[in-house]
Enzyme design. Structure first.
Site, mmCIF file in Angstrom:
data_model
loop_
_atom_site.group_PDB
_atom_site.id
_atom_site.type_symbol
_atom_site.label_atom_id
_atom_site.label_comp_id
_atom_site.label_asym_id
_atom_site.label_seq_id
_atom_site.Cartn_x
_atom_site.Cartn_y
_atom_site.Cartn_z
ATOM 1 N N HIS A 30 38.360 41.890 44.669
ATOM 2 C CA HIS A 30 39.481 41.690 45.575
ATOM 3 C C HIS A 30 39.808 40.198 45.631
ATOM 4 O O HIS A 30 39.095 39.385 45.046
ATOM 5 C CB HIS A 30 39.139 42.219 46.977
ATOM 6 C CG HIS A 30 37.965 41.534 47.603
ATOM 7 N ND1 HIS A 30 36.670 41.852 47.278
ATOM 8 C CD2 HIS A 30 37.900 40.530 48.519
ATOM 9 C CE1 HIS A 30 35.839 41.091 47.978
ATOM 10 N NE2 HIS A 30 36.557 40.270 48.720
ATOM 11 N N LYS A 66 34.008 39.853 41.549
ATOM 12 C CA LYS A 66 34.721 40.149 42.788
ATOM 13 C C LYS A 66 35.935 41.004 42.458
ATOM 14 O O LYS A 66 36.728 40.672 41.581
ATOM 15 C CB LYS A 66 35.153 38.828 43.437
ATOM 16 C CG LYS A 66 35.762 38.972 44.815
ATOM 17 C CD LYS A 66 36.072 37.584 45.387
ATOM 18 C CE LYS A 66 36.684 37.675 46.768
ATOM 19 N NZ LYS A 66 37.031 36.336 47.313
#
Length: 233
Positions: free
Chosen positions: A115, A113
């Site tokens: 963010h 991921k």
């Protein structure tokens, strides 16, 4: 014996075996495996998706861990099958003994991921923790080795692996009927990493359980298969 329970098996094993048969997660007959072997039985942990059966398999995982006397901090469930197994088993462990109340679970994302909190790991940090990997089975060992590399990269220490079923059979070869001794996939992982690899059930447990509920033909076929493909470890 009632419910097919075997006096020589731990009660949680007999209960789990009974639930496996009821759910047809454990079936007897004639099955062609991915290895092309013709097996007299088939085990499919993916069928434990109802509330009742999820409780059954997680209770069996928790009982197996509690009886193994291993000190650990985190259950790591490799994506994807290991994720619900880790979460459900942590819950069951907390109900077995207060010493497990602070045990956590963690799992990996298939893609990092970029963010928010970022990274590949969801749940507890693995850094500086003692980790047990929990999954359904070890077939070729590829997925387990990937999980081990994740744990190493994250700074955790692997102290054990727990799966639902161990077929106790040697790895396939080009000439599978050569009669040569070979280790199982679990045996290879156990030796390579020097850690305990545990299973709720093994083929030996199934044979013993079948003595209480199966036909003589079913038992004979399982015993012949076990003899033919028995691993060297």
């Amino acid at each position: 014996m009632a419910n097919g329970e075997s006096p020589s098996l731990a009660s949680y094993k007999s209960k789990f075996l009974s639930d496996c048969v009821s759910a047809e997660a454990l079936k007897f007959g004639t099955f062609t495996l991915k290895s092309k072997r013709i097996s007299p039985y088939f085990f499919n942990a993916g069928l434990f998706h109802s509330a009742k059966l999820a409780r059954s398999i997680s209770a069996a995982y928790a009982s197996t861990l509690a009886s193994a006397n291993i000190e650990f901090d985190v259950l790591f469930g490799p994506a994807y099958k290991g994720i619900p197994l880790a979460a459900l088993t942590v819950d069951k462990l907390g109900g077995i003994d207060p010493k497990y109340e602070n045990i956590s679970y963690s799992f990996n994302r298939k893609e990092a991921k970029d963010h928010g909190e970022g990274g590949n790991i969801v749940g507890a940090s693995l850094t500086g923790k003692r980790i047990v990997i929990i999954d359904d089975v070890i077939t070729a060992g590829t997925a387990i080795r990937e999980a081990i590399e994740i744990i190493k990269r994250e700074g955790g220490t692997l102290v054990g692996i727990l799966v639902a079923f161990d077929r106790l059979e040697k790895t396939p070869s080009a000439n599978d009927d050569d009669g040569q001794p070979r280790p199982s996939a679990i045996g290879e992982v156990r030796r390579q990493y020097g850690i305990p690899v545990m299973a709720i059930l093994t083929l030996d447990d199934v044979v013993e359980y079948l003595r209480g509920i199966g036909t003589e033909d079913d038992i004979k076929r399982l015993e012949e298969y076990r003899t033919k493909y028995k691993a060297s470890d």
